[in-house]
Design an enzyme around this catalytic site. Sequence first.
Site, short mmCIF file in Angstrom:
data_model
loop_
_atom_site.label_atom_id
_atom_site.label_comp_id
_atom_site.label_asym_id
_atom_site.label_seq_id
_atom_site.Cartn_x
_atom_site.Cartn_y
_atom_site.Cartn_z
N VAL A 101 0.80 -1.12 0.01
CA VAL A 101 0.03 0.03 -0.21
C VAL A 101 1.13 0.99 -0.10
CG1 VAL A 101 -1.99 1.16 1.06
CG2 VAL A 101 -1.72 -1.26 1.48
N CYS A 102 0.56 2.04 -0.79
CA CYS A 102 1.42 3.46 -1.01
C CYS A 102 2.94 3.20 -1.00
CB CYS A 102 1.14 4.33 0.23
SG CYS A 102 1.49 6.22 0.29
N SER A 103 3.84 3.76 -0.03
CA SER A 103 5.15 3.52 -0.21
C SER A 103 5.86 2.16 0.44
CB SER A 103 5.77 4.84 0.58
OG SER A 103 5.46 4.86 1.80
N THR A 121 3.00 3.31 -6.97
CA THR A 121 3.11 3.69 -5.78
C THR A 121 2.67 5.21 -5.59
OG1 THR A 121 4.67 4.04 -3.81
CG2 THR A 121 5.34 4.88 -6.15
#
Length: 312
Positions: A101-103, A121
């Site tokens: 998730v995300c970074s 990302t």
Amino acid sequence: MIGVLIFPDFQLLDAAGPISVFEIAARFANNAPDIRVVAVTPGPVRSSSGVEMMARGLKPSGAITTLIVAGGEGSRGPAICPKTLAFVRSIARRGVRVASVCSGAYILAEAGLLDGRRATTHWQRTRHFLKAYPKVKLEPDQIFVRDGNIWSSAGITAGIDLSLAMIAEDYGDDIAQKTARQLVLYHRRSGGQSQFSSLLELKAPTGRFGPLLAWAREHLDAPLSVEDMAEQAGMSSRHFTRAFIAETGTTPSKAVERLRIEVARQRVQSSSEAIERVAETTGFRDPERMRRAFIRAFGQPPQSLRRAARAG
């Protein structure tokens, strides 16, 4: 079992979002898996907000069938714990579904799981991520990307979209739709990150290629090939392409398409101009080509955007 991997300074919603999705899905599916939060050091783990989440240790991991890796400040550079990387690699070697998730994509990339794979990302990390992990086929405008058993999602709330897609795969669209309704969410969010980001800041471009992008915006009816743009920039095509990607985080052709899409969207929504005319004057030429570009960017064709704008 769903494993959610966290670490000091993780982003709380990166973990809590997917946990909530699988929690709600469990109410509708009779065989929903357990959810376990794991970390290198068991016990309370402090998020970047200061709120703590309780975690178990990384072992045993054999029961985990899906591993979701949160993002946050602790997911990049020296902050990545070698034990975390070893754990992620061991899970992936078993063929388990692994997601970021995300970074959290930084952890997957650092572990070598994204080499040669498609991934995404948070849009703000595009340039840095491309520089740090050039072997990754980054798709910066996607809400989430699946490449085999490796999944990745964009910024923060996109982990919820990714989790809903996993629910749909595991238990079917009906369960996913019920889960989305319960959470008051779209089952499938339309469009890409560029709806929410200032991708390349194309409306008011700055930086080294700002004047070039401004020029391109005024000449969308021209072919605007890489050669055309390189000539306008006074550079060789090869050097221009490398420098442009390094500066903007995307290719010249992708940047031109984003310009075309944005200008075409504005005209579709704010005028009664024929769709065919919009496609011609913004450089798409073929209305079908513009329709496909709109679906990639916004999740719906030009006509739907026009109807929604008029209804609004």
